[in-house]
Design an enzyme around this catalytic site. Structure first.
Site, PDB file in Angstrom:
ATOM      1  N   MET A   8      -1.328  -7.077  -2.567  1.00  0.00           N
ATOM      2  CA  MET A   8      -1.280  -5.893  -1.730  1.00  0.00           C
ATOM      3  C   MET A   8      -1.226  -4.620  -2.580  1.00  0.00           C
ATOM      4  O   MET A   8      -0.734  -4.646  -3.711  1.00  0.00           O
ATOM      5  CB  MET A   8      -0.054  -5.929  -0.814  1.00  0.00           C
ATOM      6  CG  MET A   8      -0.151  -6.969   0.293  1.00  0.00           C
ATOM      7  SD  MET A   8      -1.387  -6.524   1.502  1.00  0.00           S
ATOM      8  CE  MET A   8      -1.102  -7.809   2.717  1.00  0.00           C
ATOM      9  N   CYS A   9      -1.684  -3.539  -2.006  1.00  0.00           N
ATOM     10  CA  CYS A   9      -1.651  -2.235  -2.654  1.00  0.00           C
ATOM     11  C   CYS A   9      -0.450  -1.446  -2.130  1.00  0.00           C
ATOM     12  O   CYS A   9       0.321  -1.925  -1.316  1.00  0.00           O
ATOM     13  CB  CYS A   9      -2.942  -1.483  -2.383  1.00  0.00           C
ATOM     14  SG  CYS A   9      -4.428  -2.450  -2.761  1.00  0.00           S
ATOM     15  N   GLU A  10      -0.292  -0.229  -2.613  1.00  0.00           N
ATOM     16  CA  GLU A  10       0.746   0.649  -2.087  1.00  0.00           C
ATOM     17  C   GLU A  10       0.155   2.008  -1.793  1.00  0.00           C
ATOM     18  O   GLU A  10      -0.740   2.497  -2.496  1.00  0.00           O
ATOM     19  CB  GLU A  10       1.924   0.770  -3.063  1.00  0.00           C
ATOM     20  CG  GLU A  10       2.718  -0.507  -3.202  1.00  0.00           C
ATOM     21  CD  GLU A  10       4.206  -0.274  -3.403  1.00  0.00           C
ATOM     22  OE1 GLU A  10       4.696   0.836  -3.139  1.00  0.00           O
ATOM     23  OE2 GLU A  10       4.884  -1.229  -3.818  1.00  0.00           O
ATOM     24  N   ILE A  31      -2.219   3.020  -5.038  1.00  0.00           N
ATOM     25  CA  ILE A  31      -2.282   2.198  -6.244  1.00  0.00           C
ATOM     26  C   ILE A  31      -2.732   0.808  -5.823  1.00  0.00           C
ATOM     27  O   ILE A  31      -2.295   0.278  -4.810  1.00  0.00           O
ATOM     28  CB  ILE A  31      -0.956   2.165  -7.018  1.00  0.00           C
ATOM     29  CG1 ILE A  31       0.215   1.735  -6.141  1.00  0.00           C
ATOM     30  CG2 ILE A  31      -0.679   3.516  -7.650  1.00  0.00           C
ATOM     31  CD1 ILE A  31       1.514   1.578  -6.907  1.00  0.00           C
ATOM     32  N   ASN A  72      -4.212  -0.286   2.609  1.00  0.00           N
ATOM     33  CA  ASN A  72      -3.418  -1.339   1.995  1.00  0.00           C
ATOM     34  C   ASN A  72      -3.553  -2.588   2.851  1.00  0.00           C
ATOM     35  O   ASN A  72      -3.301  -2.549   4.063  1.00  0.00           O
ATOM     36  CB  ASN A  72      -1.947  -0.902   1.898  1.00  0.00           C
ATOM     37  CG  ASN A  72      -0.999  -2.067   1.658  1.00  0.00           C
ATOM     38  OD1 ASN A  72      -1.394  -3.090   1.116  1.00  0.00           O
ATOM     39  ND2 ASN A  72       0.230  -1.909   2.087  1.00  0.00           N
TER      40      ASN A  72
END
Length: 270
Positions: A1-3, A78, A108
């Site tokens: 996962m992204c943030e 990110i 995300n």
């Protein structure tokens, strides 16, 4: 996962403090090493920075951390890659033009391969991510339904409801946490993890979770400032963040809530 990280404010505000916490998660306190990006709106213009390197080691990220770019709306991301290679073209946030405005988007989560079968309109992905494909589909749907920009309050409300409904459809394909902006509003949709906090007078001290940094917002603001920050996970340890519920959609304008999913009443601000 992204943030994800977003900001909506009623005065030009820098996001150096929050970004300092976020960048640690890009390969430092978190596993998101596959690139990062940030977009700052300045009127109708938008200043963007992208880097396919981990933010914790990025010289560009250190520039953003130390250079107080002031903006009403910020979107940052990110990446921990799932679909699409690690390269500049696949680095969020993505941008396209609609109604003479720069629309900026970051996502995300991961969607099923079905997203690549959904027909597109006027927008074509440059990269190979499911995220950019979903953005092109979503903006094409908005353009088809609203050939001209809304000018009346009821038209803007209908646009917000339309975006929410299309986000509900994207959520049916998997995890879809999203931030979207047209330089005036910040649209936020949650499937799993998003939290927000609104800071207003009387301002106090905030302490970052990912690095030993604190700031006294009372010395950095005026009594009229209203600043809302949205993040995947809380960035500070001594403030009360409000979690969004799965399927919740919220629109911020000038730091305040303009639209919120009817089934979820507003939470008190801190």
């Amino acid at each position: 996962m992204c943030e994800l990280l977003g900001m909506s404010a009623n005065v030009p505000t820098d996001i150096c403090f929050s970004f300092t916490g976020l960048m640690q998660r890009g390969g430092g306190t978190g596993p998101h090493r596959d690139g990062w990006g940030i977009a700052f709106y300045e009127g109708k213009g938008v200043r963007t920075f992208h880097d396919p390197a981990a933010s914790v080691n990025s010289e560009v990220a250190r520039l953003i951390q130390s250079h107080p770019i002031k903006s009403h709306i910020v979107i940052s991301h990110i990446r921990q890659a799932n679909v699409g290679g690690v390269c500049l073209v696949n680095t969020h946030p993505f941008q396209r033009e609609l109604w003479g405005r720069h629309w900026t988007y970051a996502h995300n989560g991961q969607l099923t391969a079905e997203i690549f079968d959904w027909p597109l309109g006027d927008y074509i992905p440059v990269g190979t991510t499911d995220s950019e494909r979903a953005f092109c589909w979503l903006l094409g749907e908005i353009r088809r339904e609203f050939p001209k920009a809304p000018t009346l309050a009821e038209e803007q409300e209908r646009l917000s409801l339309f975006i929410q409904e299309r986000c509900d459809r994207l959520r049916s394909l998997g995890v879809f946490n999203m931030m979207l902006s047209d330089a005036d509003r910040l649209y936020v949709y949650c499937t799993t993890k998003l939290q927000w906090i609104t800071r207003r007078a009387p301002f106090g001290e905030a302490v970052l979770q990912d690095v030993e940094v604190k700031v006294d917002f009372g010395s950095e603001t005026t009594p009229d400032d209203v600043v809302t920050v949205i993040a995947t996970e809380p960035l500070t340890t001594n403030e009360t963040w409000h979690p969004l519920k799965p399927g919740e959609f919220i629109v911020f304008r000038l730091g305040e809530i303009e639209h919120l999913s009817e089934e979820n009443p507003p939470l008190p601000v801190s």
